[in-house]
Write a protein that holds these residues in place. Structure first.
Motif, short mmCIF file in Angstrom:
data_model
loop_
_atom_site.label_atom_id
_atom_site.label_comp_id
_atom_site.label_asym_id
_atom_site.label_seq_id
_atom_site.Cartn_x
_atom_site.Cartn_y
_atom_site.Cartn_z
N SER A 172 0.82 -1.22 0.00
CA SER A 172 0.00 0.00 0.00
C SER A 172 0.85 1.27 0.00
CB SER A 172 -0.91 0.02 1.23
OG SER A 172 -0.12 0.14 2.39
N ASN A 173 2.12 1.14 0.33
CA ASN A 173 2.87 2.39 0.55
C ASN A 173 4.37 2.27 0.29
OD1 ASN A 173 3.53 0.77 2.71
ND2 ASN A 173 3.31 2.36 4.26
N CYS A 174 4.78 1.54 -0.77
CA CYS A 174 6.22 1.59 -1.12
C CYS A 174 6.54 3.05 -1.45
CB CYS A 174 6.54 0.79 -2.38
SG CYS A 174 5.87 -0.85 -2.49
N THR A 175 7.73 3.49 -1.12
CA THR A 175 8.05 4.89 -1.42
C THR A 175 8.11 5.12 -2.92
OG1 THR A 175 10.35 4.29 -0.97
CG2 THR A 175 9.20 5.54 0.74
N SER A 176 8.49 4.09 -3.67
CA SER A 176 8.43 4.19 -5.14
C SER A 176 8.34 2.78 -5.69
CB SER A 176 9.68 4.87 -5.70
OG SER A 176 10.79 3.97 -5.55
N LEU A 207 -3.72 -7.98 7.57
CA LEU A 207 -2.26 -7.92 7.74
C LEU A 207 -1.89 -6.69 8.57
CD1 LEU A 207 -1.17 -8.89 4.12
CD2 LEU A 207 -1.17 -10.34 6.16
N SER A 208 -0.71 -6.75 9.16
CA SER A 208 -0.23 -5.60 9.94
C SER A 208 0.01 -4.39 9.04
CB SER A 208 1.06 -5.98 10.68
OG SER A 208 2.03 -6.40 9.75
N THR A 209 0.06 -4.60 7.75
CA THR A 209 0.23 -3.48 6.82
C THR A 209 -1.07 -2.72 6.61
OG1 THR A 209 -0.31 -4.93 4.97
CG2 THR A 209 2.02 -4.71 5.52
N GLY A 210 -2.15 -3.20 7.23
CA GLY A 210 -3.43 -2.53 7.06
C GLY A 210 -4.22 -3.07 5.87
C1 LIG Z 1 3.95 1.39 5.25
O1 LIG Z 1 2.97 1.00 6.20
C2 LIG Z 1 3.43 0.11 7.18
C3 LIG Z 1 2.25 -0.34 8.00
O2 LIG Z 1 1.45 0.71 8.39
C4 LIG Z 1 4.50 0.79 8.02
O3 LIG Z 1 4.99 -0.11 8.99
C5 LIG Z 1 5.63 1.20 7.09
O4 LIG Z 1 6.59 1.92 7.81
C6 LIG Z 1 5.12 2.05 5.95
N1 LIG Z 1 6.18 2.24 5.01
C7 LIG Z 1 6.42 3.40 4.42
C8 LIG Z 1 7.54 3.42 3.45
O5 LIG Z 1 5.76 4.38 4.66
#
Ligand SMILES: *[C@@H]1O[C@H](CO)[C@@H](O)[C@H](O)[C@H]1NC(C)=O
Ligand SMILES: *[C@@H]1O[C@H](CO)[C@@H](O)[C@H](O)[C@H]1NC(C)=O
Ligand SMILES: *[C@@H]1O[C@H](CO)[C@@H](O)[C@H](O)[C@H]1NC(C)=O
Ligand SMILES: *[C@@H]1O[C@H](CO)[C@@H](O)[C@H](O)[C@H]1NC(C)=O
Ligand SMILES: *[C@@H]1O[C@H](CO)[C@@H](O)[C@H](O)[C@H]1NC(C)=O
Ligand SMILES: *[C@@H]1O[C@H](CO)[C@@H](O)[C@H](O)[C@H]1NC(C)=O
Ligand SMILES: *[C@@H]1O[C@H](CO)[C@@H](O)[C@H](O)[C@H]1NC(C)=O
Ligand SMILES: *[C@@H]1O[C@H](CO)[C@@H](O)[C@H](O)[C@H]1NC(C)=O
Ligand SMILES: *[C@@H]1O[C@H](CO)[C@@H](O)[C@H](O)[C@H]1NC(C)=O
Ligand SMILES: *[C@@H]1O[C@H](CO)[C@@H](O)[C@H](O)[C@H]1NC(C)=O
Ligand SMILES: *[C@@H]1O[C@H](CO)[C@@H](O)[C@H](O)[C@H]1NC(C)=O
Ligand SMILES: *[C@@H]1O[C@H](CO)[C@@H](O)[C@H](O)[C@H]1NC(C)=O
Length: 803
Positions: A105-109, A145-148
């Motif tokens: 959901s949130n790779c920086t790139s 998942l813990s990633t949301g």
């Molecule tokens: C992405 O989200 C996860 C879970 O919320 C977090 O642990 C992680 O640091 C985040 N990564 C970035 C690159 O923001």
């Protein structure tokens, strides 16, 4: 669902005083199924989504040591992906677990996405009680998942559909397709291309089978769709190698992947419009033929990407199958009902229907795979299937016969389309025997050729295979010596498990004699029934348990010259001074497979009467059974012990069988994630549990079934082939005492359709053919008997054989 089922229980309990009231049918038995039973600490149960005997078994994979079926219920382990193929309850190495999908959901790139298995893995959300936030019911699995990211899974026979719900505010939802990371990480020769316009990924690779030397090729075809919004073209696409996504590439041939075995595809998709959660559906078709066929399977089975429709239909299929077995739940704990339906559920995960996906020959016959292994399942799984799912049974039998036609040998431990190692015997024979002895009259209508079935049996019994380790029996030695000698090294296999193989081959020959009898092949029937007696050729009357001379006479390894070698009767039990195991191991020189000589010395299921005589007659036989239980030689984790609790029947003490079998359930089976002793062994333990709870124990390849009392006031089996329902009523049922040893659970007498039955200890299959009402009069007196007539004791070969 839970609330509804509790209400049903309360309701039917309050009606119980109205004697004539039929129990309310259970219309949603899937609500009693707990797929997480046995999913940690070595149970190796698959808790993901599958149809009954479906090829695709889509589930979560974790990085736990015991992830043979992908998943582990222990929340300390990380999720690594959601893959499309699994087995269930097996040993060996991890099997299958191919083509994992994953979401970011949130790779920086794009380039920073940690695509490798090791880097991308994430813990699940953990609930306050320490368990992971996972849910499963027949045909459905979900996790947070813990990633949301929330992941949900369901399936058709050859296609999975995944639903990924991204956290609020996700601007760049990304999806990973992993082509190479099967469970044991064995891929070679990967192929993969992606279409930047549609985001379709097609690919495949070669992988290793988990319990043998073979390799197989598998293919996938993955497509994406938005749920509730038009997904549109990916905004970024590319391949990845290890931790290095490469934007713009569409074919892995553009990569230099000689040194890294992990690769796949990565996409960035546009998010859903503002104010709605981004939900991306991934449809993964699978094929063992080609990626084109994987795509065709997916398009045919899930043309509409309708997750809820697929899930609803999958569950309805399970409910129809499970609902053929109905129970009255009055005075039965919810846990017992759950244990029962969960056990029936796990009886129908393997073998898996790979029809249309056999890469090794073309045939119009059904093709089933994941026989992992027949040695585990032949004792109970197919007999349970015979009660309520004979058509599937007939298709599996047709598939087994077709395998023998094309490869020469019946399957034993086949998995992932390849032959794997045999275990303690070559146990296709009792499975075909079980089918034919029960369904010979319907075989032609079910398209099972009696001639081909018999030919397949004779091939196993008579022909020496080039490699008996994979293909079956050491047949020449068997025919020459009438046992498998310990000092016989032939080129085609390892010199192991001779006593176990002798006992299993004798039982296999018994099954063949039963089939020959029905086919009117009188000479063969006599020949194989004589060979069934070979069990006793490895009986050495001069060996006893050290320190317990009264437990005398043991199955022992025997040399070509007829003299015996010696294996300590305690070997491979918890009392083994050497603490040895007897798992599959070419260096294993003791003659036994996965159980002690003491346990194997009880294993002549076709002639327990003769065994009883050899063990010194009734009293001595009973003392020996008591010794096995009292000294913990009974090993609930391994199949050779399965029938031991019921063996008191042969000494006319069925009350003791009732006590022991109920104790086994009370002590070793429950509905928790640790609820299984050992592996589920592809449903072997599940079908065993289902039989014990039904108050029955099968004698494969016969028309008889041992009888005790069910854990329910009544239980009925609808058999769609006969279009008949047989109901077993436990009259006087008052509930199931917790420790299993006392209470009103003993069978005093039996009537069938109102007539007093010939035995209190077994039922003939005819009872289940016509559809009968079997009434058991229960008592709290454990000193019940099988009855007094000539036919009261269960049959044995030496006491007149099986009708
Ligand atoms: C992405 O989200 C996860 C879970 O919320 C977090 O642990 C992680 O640091 C985040 N990564 C970035 C690159 O923001
Ligand atoms: C069994 O159920 C009936 C009806 O609900 C109840 O009256 C009876 O007490 C129960 N018996 C036991 C042993 O729980
Ligand atoms: C989970 O696994 C960890 C690591 O192997 C172990 O220490 C822990 O006891 C396990 N938890 C449960 C509940 O089995
Ligand atoms: C799970 O992953 C975390 C880091 O993401 C790591 O700290 C932990 O050790 C992993 N657990 C196991 C059992 O490997
Ligand atoms: C996951 O979270 C959703 C809410 O976001 C919740 O409905 C669901 O019950 C949770 N657990 C599982 C296993 O899906
Ligand atoms: C099966 O038939 C197809 C179509 O004729 C052919 O392409 C394929 O090679 C055959 N497969 C095998 C294993 O013989
Ligand atoms: C048996 O084969 C016939 C002819 O191919 C077919 O019509 C019928 O549906 C088959 N029956 C079963 C039970 O497979
Ligand atoms: C029988 O064979 C075994 C193993 O080869 C050997 O040790 C033993 O001496 C032989 N016994 C006789 C009586 O020939
Ligand atoms: C006799 O048994 C022992 C103990 O299992 C084994 O080491 C030995 O190899 C066996 N002898 C022969 C000739 O197989
Ligand atoms: C099956 O049996 C039921 C009644 O028990 C009957 O109504 C139905 O017609 C039968 N179905 C077939 C296909 O014979
Ligand atoms: C069967 O058992 C019941 C319950 O103990 C008893 O009432 C009945 O008389 C018995 N019938 C026969 C025929 O033994
Ligand atoms: C059953 O038999 C045993 C031994 O023969 C005896 O001690 C016991 O009292 C009997 N039980 C009942 C309920 O009659």
């Amino acid at each position: 669902m839970r609330t509804v089922s509790l209400l049903t229980t309360v309701l039917s309990a309050s009606l119980a005083s109205v004697k004539t009231q039929a129990p309310t049918p259970i219309t949603d038995p899937a609500s009693f199924v707990l797929p997480f039973i046995g999913t940690t600490n070595g149970g190796h149960v698959f808790p993901g989504a599958t149809l009954p005997h479906g090829m695709v078994k889509v589930g979560m994979d974790t990085d736990s040591p015991g992830n043979q079926a992908g998943y582990d219920a222990n929340s300390t382990f990380n999720a690594t992906g959601f893959s499309q193929l699994h087995d269930t309850g097996t040993g060996g190495a991890i099997s299958l677990s191919n083509f994992k999908l994953w979401a970011f959901s949130n790779c920086t790139s794009f380039e920073d996405c940690p695509t490798s298995l090791e880097s991308r893995k994430a813990l699940r959300k953990v609930l306050p009680d320490g368990s992971p936030d996972d849910f499963a019911s027949p045909g459905y699995f979900s996790t947070n998942l813990s990633t949301g990211i929330r992941v949900e899974l369901t399936s058709t026979r050859r296609t999975a559909i995944h639903r990924y719900t991204f956290p609020e505010g996700t601007v760049q939802p990304r999806m990973v397709v992993d082509i190479t990371n099967d469970g044991p990480r064995t891929s070679t020769n990967p192929v993969m291309t992606l279409d930047p316009a549609t985001a379709r990924v097609v690919g495949g690779a070669q992988f290793a089978a988990s319990f043998g030397p073979g390799r197989y090729t598998a293919f996938t075809c993955v497509d994406f769709a938005g749920e509730g919004f038009e997904l549109g073209q990916p905004t970024e696409f590319g391949t990845w190698l290890g931790n290095f996504p490469v934007q713009g590439q569409t074919d892995i041939n553009q990569l230099y992947f000689g040194f890294i075995d992990e690769l796949g595809a990565l996409f960035t998709f546009p998010p859903a419009p503002d104010g709605t959660l981004t939900v991306i559906l991934a449809r993964a078709g699978v094929s063992f033929i080609s990626s084109e066929q994987a795509c065709a399977n997916a398009e045919e089975e899930i043309p509409d990407f309708d997750f809820n429709r697929v899930q609803t239909e999958n569950r309805a299929t399970w409910n129809e199958l499970l609902g053929r077995v109905q129970v009255d739940t009055t005075n039965v704990s919810t846990e017992t009902i759950q244990l029962f339906y969960s056990a029936i559920y796990r009886t129908h995960i393997s073998p898996a229907d790979y029809t249309g996906e056999n890469p090794r020959w073309n045939s119009t016959e059904p093709y089933y795979d994941s026989y992992y292994c027949n040695w585990d399942t032949y004792r109970t799984l197919y007999s349970f299937m015979a009660l309520h799912d004979p058509v599937t049974f007939s298709r599996i039998v047709r598939g087994m016969i077709d395998i023998q036609k094309h490869e020469g040998w019946l399957p034993e431990c086949r998995g992932a389309t390849v032959m794997q190692f045999i275990q303690g015997g070559s146990n296709g024979d009792p499975i075909l025997g079980e089918f034919f002895v029960k369904f010979s009259d319907q075989a032609a209508a079910l398209n099972v050729s009696a001639d081909d079935l018999y030919t397949a049996l004779l091939a196993d019994a008579e022909l020496q295979p080039p490699n008996w380790n994979l293909q079956g029996r050491q047949a020449d030695a068997w025919k020459q010596f009438n046992y498998i000698p310990q000092d016989m090294f032939d080129a085609g296999g390892a010199n192991t498990k001779q006593v176990s193989r002798t006992l299993e081959h004798a039982f296999g020959d018994f099954a063949i004699s039963q089939v020959a009898k029905i086919l009117g092949k009188t000479d063969d029937a006599a020949k194989y029934s004589q060979r069934a007696n070979n069990s006793f050729n490895v009986w050495n009357p001069d060996v006893s348990v050290p320190g317990t001379p009264s437990v005398a006479g043991m199955m022992q390894p025997r040399f070509k010259n007829g003299t015996f070698n010696f294996t300590d009767p305690r070997h491979c039990s918890i009392h083994d001074p050497e603490m040895a195991t007897c798992f599959l191991n070419a260096a294993n020189r003791d003659g036994f497979y996965e159980s002690s000589p003491i346990v194997y010395s009880q294993y002549v299921p076709h002639d327990t009467a003769q065994l009883l005589q050899l063990q010194g007659g009734k009293d001595s036989f009973v003392s020996r059974l008591d010794f096995i239980f009292n000294q913990s030689y009974f090993d609930v984790t391994d199949e050779p012990s399965m029938q031991i609790p019921f063996m008191y029947h042969y000494a006319n003490l069925p009350g003791k069988s009732t006590q022991k079998s109920r104790q086994v359930i009370a002590e070793s089976f429950n509905t928790s994630v640790n609820g299984l002793p050992g592996n589920d062994d592809s449903g072997a333990m599940a079908s065993y549990t289902a039989f014990y709870l039904a108050g029955l124990y099968p004698l494969p390849a016969t028309r008889q079934m041992l009888l005790s009392s069910p854990f329910f006031p009544s239980i009925s089996f609808f058999n769609p082939l006969y279009n008949s329902t047989t109901t077993i009523k436990a009259n006087g049922f008052e509930g199931n005492p917790a420790d299993g040893t006392e209470g009103k659970v003993f069978v005093q007498n039996v009537t069938v359709n109102g007539e007093l039955y010939k035995s209190n200890c077994f039922l003939d299959w005819d009872v289940f053919v016509s559809g009968s009402v079997v009434e058991l009069a229960l008592t709290d007196d454990p000193n019940v008997t099988c009855g007094s007539g000539d036919e009261a004791l269960p049959p044995s070969l030496s006491t007149g054989g099986y009708s």
